[in-house]
Design an enzyme around this catalytic site. Structure first.
Site, mmCIF file in Angstrom:
data_model
loop_
_atom_site.group_PDB
_atom_site.id
_atom_site.type_symbol
_atom_site.label_atom_id
_atom_site.label_comp_id
_atom_site.label_asym_id
_atom_site.label_seq_id
_atom_site.Cartn_x
_atom_site.Cartn_y
_atom_site.Cartn_z
ATOM 1 N N ASP A 173 -10.766 2.325 -3.393
ATOM 2 C CA ASP A 173 -11.329 2.083 -2.061
ATOM 3 C C ASP A 173 -12.844 2.134 -2.104
ATOM 4 O O ASP A 173 -13.507 1.731 -1.150
ATOM 5 C CB ASP A 173 -10.817 3.140 -1.070
ATOM 6 C CG ASP A 173 -9.439 2.773 -0.537
ATOM 7 O OD1 ASP A 173 -9.012 1.624 -0.729
ATOM 8 O OD2 ASP A 173 -8.786 3.643 0.059
ATOM 9 N N ASP B 149 0.838 -1.199 0.000
ATOM 10 C CA ASP B 149 0.000 0.000 0.000
ATOM 11 C C ASP B 149 0.875 1.252 0.000
ATOM 12 O O ASP B 149 2.086 1.198 0.299
ATOM 13 C CB ASP B 149 -0.896 -0.044 1.251
ATOM 14 C CG ASP B 149 -2.171 0.758 1.110
ATOM 15 O OD1 ASP B 149 -2.285 1.548 0.161
ATOM 16 O OD2 ASP B 149 -3.055 0.593 1.976
HETATM 17 C C1 DGJ Z 1 -5.829 1.960 1.798
HETATM 18 C C2 DGJ Z 1 -6.197 0.777 0.955
HETATM 19 O O1 DGJ Z 1 -6.666 1.193 -0.291
HETATM 20 C C3 DGJ Z 1 -7.212 -0.068 1.698
HETATM 21 O O2 DGJ Z 1 -7.616 -1.153 0.923
HETATM 22 C C4 DGJ Z 1 -6.613 -0.540 3.000
HETATM 23 O O3 DGJ Z 1 -5.542 -1.408 2.742
HETATM 24 C C5 DGJ Z 1 -6.149 0.649 3.824
HETATM 25 N N1 DGJ Z 1 -5.299 1.519 3.079
HETATM 26 C C6 DGJ Z 1 -5.434 0.194 5.068
HETATM 27 O O4 DGJ Z 1 -4.917 1.219 5.793
#
Ligand code: DGJ
Length: 692
Positions: free
Chosen positions: A511, A443
């Site tokens: 997201d 991430d």
């Molecule tokens: C952002 C990501 O896009 C999410 O899927 C998740 O992993 C969160 N970060 C976790 O902090």
């Protein structure tokens, strides 16, 4: 090569260039084929004192200087402060599937090699540029584009990119491009959510017909695509590393190779998407898993957030395995003092309060359920509240005179420092060597700021070196652990592009997992990016404000790499049965969705619904997802569909949601079929199988 004319031949196209009598490499043609002997360089001349000969020539790679007044592909400053570059043709090396044309600035012993790679399987040409400083002095490079493209006619083209945001990635925007210039770019350090590193220029184009020129850059850092339409109506595009805050010092004898671009011409958007899907599988995605269907995964983030522990994760894992998931990924929250997003990033050791005795109990449990185990990292980041930052405050990008800007309470690690690269590689290597971890979700949740890197002589290098370090670490991990799959994530789809997809096996798309929003996000993604790399979770996002059935949510997510992110502990027996049914069905159609041809039959803007048909390469099987994205009952009029991509001479059984027909491919493709969806936000699946 004939008379210094070079013609690249792909499946359906020619890309031609030639050297004029002054030694300038001129672009001749890109598009449909003509007899090679017909190509020639047309002579140009100065029309009046304000419009020089160079105003009328389309160069294959234009440097700054002389009587050129448009955005160029290259700019530098020589040791004597001269900023005027003169590139003339030096040599060409043509081999099977490869053309390398060398241009030189003789006065300064600088050469640039324009590299083209291609085949007759596709209409896609891979391009990159190699710069060589043969002089005894350093040269400061201010702009170094991967490619310059010229469109064939003075017609007005429609230009397409995306205008997105966090949780709203890949929102396609198309407008007629009439004059001036237009830029799609990022200055953020990563690609981010707003623009994507591609450009599509089309003329009278639909899914099936019309001229479609496209280019996409394989670079996940600062990029720039600039299109210009000049006073005679010629549209040109330059694309490559963004020259914003860019400078590269090429030492005496030094060499630099740009990121790659993939360019192509097709008739219609469907052909563009299908060629890029196949090309990416065969030529871009990391070899280890490129041709394998990706597993159905479960991810814990939306169910448990930071609140992860052995018992809770195992409870979820049991149900995930029961419904048919093949991989269980534990997301954020397992390390350091991570209770929320204020602390812990950088401390990649297991939190013993949450996982007494370590992760093995969970991993063994997941493996015993028949699933592989995956783990979340955010390797480029650190919280101020972390042991790593307390021990190494100097490891973040910073200026001593500036207060660092926190975003999500975190700072960006200075990955241009070799010791930071080693730390990041070391912590992940440590976890992988000790545990049976077969998947990493990598991430990256904030753009850069206060970009000081005191370790670097040339501070402007950070943009390039950071992204390169990310790719190097991913490559090292994949080399040492050949079974490892890595997912690129940046607050959703901020890293879903071909730079990442050369090193990571897939990307997190957004997201935003609202299934209705996802349909448009997925449509934008599907234009140029490979479907198998599009992770698509079924979740309960937004389920109270806009309830959407579980069937609809599966029907949307099955159009990419199906994944589940719901809190399965709250699911009824009926829901669990549905999950089992759809995951089982997905496994049967997975090769069609991930590797077959995609035909976007309907979209919301034109029809208030989405209908996407996937067809196997041998045309024997197809699946059609129909999702009404409208919330109004007005939409329940019938719609008609002509299927696509089938064999006219084959007979097919079409299993609809409300019946079955057996018809020829010719009938199904030429005679519209009717469908009525009675309810808003309703979705159905049709399967189409050859009858032998
Ligand atoms: C952002 C990501 O896009 C999410 O899927 C998740 O992993 C969160 N970060 C976790 O902090």
């Amino acid at each position: 090569m004939k008379n210094n004319i070079f013609v690249i031949e792909t499946k359906n196209t020619h890309y031609a260039m030639g050297v004029n009598d002054k030694g300038v490499l001129c672009h001749i043609h890109w598009g449909k084929k003509a007899p090679v002997c017909d190509y020639s360089v047309s002579a140009e001349w100065e029309r009046n004192s304000n419009h020089s000969e160079l105003d009328y020539i389309s160069e294959e790679y234009s440097p700054f200087g002389s009587t050129r007044y448009r955005a160029c592909a290259f700019k530098c400053e020589y040791f004597d402060k001269c900023r005027d570059t003169v590139f003339t043709f030096k040599s060409a090396d043509e081999r099977e599937g490869a053309l390398d044309v060398t241009l030189e600035d003789k006065a300064y012993n600088l050469t640039v090699v324009l590299n083209y790679r291609y085949s007759k399987e596709h209409d896609i040409i891979t391009r990159f540029v190699t710069l060589k400083n043969g002089s005894e002095n350093a040269i400061v490079i201010d702009k170094l584009m991967t490619a310059e493209l010229t469109l064939p006619s003075e017609d007005i083209y429609d230009i397409t990119n995306v205008n997105g945001s966090w949780a709203g990635e890949f929102q396609l925007e198309t407008s007629p491009f009439k004059a001036g210039s237009i830029r799609f770019e990022t200055h953020r350090g990563t690609v981010g959510h707003v623009n994507s590193p591609f450009v599509i220029l089309s003329k009278n184009a639909t899914e099936d017909f019309g001229d479609v020129y496209f280019a996409t850059l394989g670079w996940g850092g600062n990029f720039k695509m600039e299109a210009q339409r000049d006073f005679i109506g010629i549209t040109r595009v330059t694309l490559g590393l963004n020259d914003f805050d860019f400078s590269l010092v090429l030492k005496a004898g030094g060499e630099f190779t740009t990121p790659k671009a993939y360019i192509g011409y097709t008739e219609g958007f469907a052909e563009m998407s299908n060629q890029m899907n196949d090309f990416a599988v065969n030529n871009i995605l990391p070899k280890s898993f490129a041709k394998e269907p990706l597993p159905v995964l479960y991810n814990s983030w939306e169910a448990t957030g930071f609140d992860v522990n052995t018992k809770g994760q195992l409870e979820l894992a049991k149900i995930a395995a029961d419904i048919g998931c093949e991989l269980f990924v534990m997301d954020d929250g397992w390390f350091g003092q991570r209770k929320d997003d204020h602390a812990g990033l950088g401390d990649w050791y297991v939190n013993e309060d949450k996982f007494p005795g370590g992760l093995d109990e969970l991993i063994d449990g997941v493996n015993a359920l028949g699933m592989d185990f995956g783990l979340w990292f955010e390797p480029e980041m650190v919280n101020e509240d972390s042991d790593l930052y307390r021990n190494h405050p100097e490891w973040v990008y910073h200026y001593d005179t500036r207060k660092p800007n926190l975003l999500r309470n975190q700072l960006v690690l200075n990955l241009t420092m070799p010791e930071v690269q080693e730390y990041v590689f070391g912590v992940m290597d440590g976890m992988l060597s000790k545990h049976n971890i077969r998947y990493i979700k990598w991430d990256m949740n904030r753009p850069f700021s206060e970009i000081g890197a005191p370790n670097l002589e040339n501070q402007h290098d950070i943009w390039y070196l950071h992204t390169k370090a990310v790719y190097d670490i991913a490559d090292r991990l994949k080399e040492k652990y050949p079974y490892l799959q890595i997912e690129a994530c940046s607050s959703g789809g901020g890293r879903a592009e071909y730079g990442a997809l050369e090193h990571f096996d897939m990307a997190w798309t957004s997201d935003n997992t609202d299934p209705v929003d996802r349909l448009e996000i997925q449509r934008g993604f599907s234009m140029l990016y490979p479907r198998k790399s599009m992770r698509a979770w079924v979740t309960d996002w937004n389920s109270s404000s806009r309830p959407v059935s579980l069937d609809f949510r599966f029907n949307v997510s099955m159009q990419g790499s199906l994944s589940v992110g719901s809190n399965l502990l709250k699911y009824s027996d009926e829901d669990i049965d549905k999950c089992k049914h759809y995951i089982d069905f997905y496994k049967k159609i997975r090769p069609l969705v991930q590797f077959g041809k995609l035909y976007r039959l309907k979209n919301y803007q034109s029809h208030g619904m989405y209908a996407n048909q996937y067809v196997s390469d041998d045309k024997s099987r197809s699946v059609l997802f129909i999702c009404s994205a409208a919330t109004s009952f007005f939409n329940r009029q019938f719609k008609t569909f002509n299927l696509k991509g089938l064999d006219e001479n084959k007979t097919y059984r079409v299993k609809m949601h409300d019946g079955e027909i057996v018809k020829s491919g010719a009938y199904l493709m030429n005679i519209p079929l009717k469908i009525r969806l009675y309810n808003p936000l309703e979705s159905v699946i049709w399967t189409i199988e050859e009858v032998k």
